[in-house]
Motif scaffolding. Structure first.
Motif, PDB file in Angstrom:
ATOM      1  N   ASN A 292      45.828  39.399  37.252  1.00  0.00           N
ATOM      2  CA  ASN A 292      46.456  39.497  36.041  1.00  0.00           C
ATOM      3  C   ASN A 292      48.249  39.356  36.468  1.00  0.00           C
ATOM      4  N   ARG A 293      48.417  40.152  37.654  1.00  0.00           N
ATOM      5  CA  ARG A 293      49.902  40.340  38.005  1.00  0.00           C
ATOM      6  C   ARG A 293      50.366  38.931  38.454  1.00  0.00           C
ATOM      7  N   GLU A 294      49.373  38.219  38.996  1.00  0.00           N
ATOM      8  CA  GLU A 294      50.017  37.183  39.531  1.00  0.00           C
ATOM      9  C   GLU A 294      49.676  35.797  38.733  1.00  0.00           C
ATOM     10  N   GLY A 295      49.253  36.015  37.463  1.00  0.00           N
ATOM     11  CA  GLY A 295      49.115  34.797  36.695  1.00  0.00           C
ATOM     12  C   GLY A 295      47.811  33.892  36.950  1.00  0.00           C
ATOM     13  N   ASP A 296      46.931  34.506  37.609  1.00  0.00           N
ATOM     14  CA  ASP A 296      45.957  33.847  38.271  1.00  0.00           C
ATOM     15  C   ASP A 296      44.576  33.521  37.572  1.00  0.00           C
ATOM     16  N   GLY A 297      44.651  32.556  36.495  1.00  0.00           N
ATOM     17  CA  GLY A 297      43.743  32.323  35.376  1.00  0.00           C
ATOM     18  C   GLY A 297      42.493  31.922  36.337  1.00  0.00           C
ATOM     19  N   GLY A 298      42.656  31.364  37.339  1.00  0.00           N
ATOM     20  CA  GLY A 298      41.357  30.898  38.120  1.00  0.00           C
ATOM     21  C   GLY A 298      40.360  31.968  38.238  1.00  0.00           C
ATOM     22  N   PHE A 299      40.861  33.354  38.612  1.00  0.00           N
ATOM     23  CA  PHE A 299      39.923  34.433  38.482  1.00  0.00           C
ATOM     24  C   PHE A 299      39.360  34.736  37.536  1.00  0.00           C
ATOM     25  N   TYR A 300      39.933  34.585  36.440  1.00  0.00           N
ATOM     26  CA  TYR A 300      39.274  34.895  34.968  1.00  0.00           C
ATOM     27  C   TYR A 300      38.259  33.750  34.681  1.00  0.00           C
ATOM     28  N   ALA A 301      38.553  32.476  35.042  1.00  0.00           N
ATOM     29  CA  ALA A 301      37.714  31.632  34.669  1.00  0.00           C
ATOM     30  C   ALA A 301      36.462  31.553  35.397  1.00  0.00           C
ATOM     31  N   GLU A 302      36.447  32.450  36.891  1.00  0.00           N
ATOM     32  CA  GLU A 302      35.131  32.470  37.477  1.00  0.00           C
ATOM     33  C   GLU A 302      34.452  33.881  37.056  1.00  0.00           C
ATOM     34  N   TYR A 303      35.445  34.895  36.842  1.00  0.00           N
ATOM     35  CA  TYR A 303      34.530  35.976  36.761  1.00  0.00           C
ATOM     36  C   TYR A 303      34.509  36.546  35.182  1.00  0.00           C
ATOM     37  N   LEU A 304      34.887  36.029  34.037  1.00  0.00           N
ATOM     38  CA  LEU A 304      34.666  36.169  32.690  1.00  0.00           C
ATOM     39  C   LEU A 304      33.158  35.625  32.570  1.00  0.00           C
TER      40      LEU A 304
ATOM     41  N   PRO B  19      53.822  40.236  31.877  1.00  0.00           N
ATOM     42  CA  PRO B  19      54.575  40.373  33.181  1.00  0.00           C
ATOM     43  C   PRO B  19      54.359  41.510  33.866  1.00  0.00           C
ATOM     44  N   TYR B  20      53.265  41.950  34.334  1.00  0.00           N
ATOM     45  CA  TYR B  20      53.046  43.081  35.168  1.00  0.00           C
ATOM     46  C   TYR B  20      53.467  43.095  36.338  1.00  0.00           C
ATOM     47  N   VAL B  21      54.114  43.970  37.157  1.00  0.00           N
ATOM     48  CA  VAL B  21      54.707  43.986  38.450  1.00  0.00           C
ATOM     49  C   VAL B  21      53.960  45.086  39.118  1.00  0.00           C
ATOM     50  N   LYS B  22      53.536  46.105  38.409  1.00  0.00           N
ATOM     51  CA  LYS B  22      52.507  47.041  39.253  1.00  0.00           C
ATOM     52  C   LYS B  22      51.599  47.834  38.423  1.00  0.00           C
ATOM     53  N   THR B  23      50.247  47.803  39.038  1.00  0.00           N
ATOM     54  CA  THR B  23      48.986  48.389  38.276  1.00  0.00           C
ATOM     55  C   THR B  23      48.652  49.404  39.096  1.00  0.00           C
ATOM     56  N   GLU B  24      48.409  50.623  38.797  1.00  0.00           N
ATOM     57  CA  GLU B  24      48.010  51.656  39.680  1.00  0.00           C
ATOM     58  C   GLU B  24      46.799  52.245  38.657  1.00  0.00           C
ATOM     59  N   LEU B  25      45.472  52.017  39.406  1.00  0.00           N
ATOM     60  CA  LEU B  25      44.442  52.481  38.813  1.00  0.00           C
ATOM     61  C   LEU B  25      44.065  53.976  39.269  1.00  0.00           C
TER      62      LEU B  25
ATOM     63  N   LYS C  53      42.088  55.029  34.243  1.00  0.00           N
ATOM     64  CA  LYS C  53      43.248  55.032  33.635  1.00  0.00           C
ATOM     65  C   LYS C  53      44.287  53.912  34.362  1.00  0.00           C
ATOM     66  N   VAL C  54      45.061  53.151  33.924  1.00  0.00           N
ATOM     67  CA  VAL C  54      45.834  52.305  34.544  1.00  0.00           C
ATOM     68  C   VAL C  54      47.215  52.473  34.253  1.00  0.00           C
ATOM     69  N   ASP C  55      48.137  52.675  35.070  1.00  0.00           N
ATOM     70  CA  ASP C  55      49.362  52.886  34.954  1.00  0.00           C
ATOM     71  C   ASP C  55      50.047  51.271  35.272  1.00  0.00           C
ATOM     72  N   VAL C  56      50.654  50.833  34.358  1.00  0.00           N
ATOM     73  CA  VAL C  56      51.181  49.526  34.442  1.00  0.00           C
ATOM     74  C   VAL C  56      52.456  49.793  34.265  1.00  0.00           C
ATOM     75  N   THR C  57      53.383  49.029  35.285  1.00  0.00           N
ATOM     76  CA  THR C  57      54.795  48.723  35.136  1.00  0.00           C
ATOM     77  C   THR C  57      54.987  47.070  34.670  1.00  0.00           C
ATOM     78  N   ALA C  58      55.603  46.976  33.615  1.00  0.00           N
ATOM     79  CA  ALA C  58      55.972  45.531  33.167  1.00  0.00           C
ATOM     80  C   ALA C  58      57.260  45.347  33.006  1.00  0.00           C
ATOM     81  N   VAL C  59      57.933  44.239  33.390  1.00  0.00           N
ATOM     82  CA  VAL C  59      59.295  43.603  33.030  1.00  0.00           C
ATOM     83  C   VAL C  59      59.199  42.953  31.817  1.00  0.00           C
TER      84      VAL C  59
END
Length: 121
Positions: free
Chosen positions: A18-30, A58-64, A82-88
């Protein structure tokens, strides 16, 4: 690797994608019939992949934290945390904490997301 370890690792990979904009991961795992519910609405797989690929989150940090895995049977489980997201957003860093749950299903030995839900705090 246990089911719990596998699914926690996949959740980490999902947020990284999600942070890296990697749609390929979602294409494979959804799974093809998967749904996601968040403050952005209800999205199916076909809607999710282009949004992730364009990095509209535009998530720059995600802490679970507080991660729990409820194994329903050999091929189905729910991961909650719980996910603490930092977004720009418009040049400003925003904190966007949420509770999240992901339902995973294993078919043919491969884990796939069936449903993901986020509740903003």
């Amino acid at each position: 690797m246990t089911v719990t370890e596998t699914l926690l690792e996949l959740e980490d990979q999902m947020w990284q994608a999600n942070r890296e904009g990697d749609g390929g991961f979602y294409a494979e795992y959804l799974r093809n019939d998967s749904l996601a519910v968040s403050k952005y609405g209800v999205m199916n797989k076909a809607q999710t992949i282009p949004v992730i690929s364009a990095n509209h989150n535009p998530y720059v940090k995600t802490e679970l934290s507080g991660r729990q895995v409820l194994v329903l049977d050999d091929d189905n489980a729910v991961v909650t945390y719980k996910v603490d997201v930092t977004a720009v957003v418009q040049g400003n860093e925003l904190e966007l904490p949420s509770y999240a749950s992901t339902v995973w299903n294993r078919t043919g030995g491969e884990w796939r997301v069936v449903f993901h839900q986020q509740t903003a705090l």
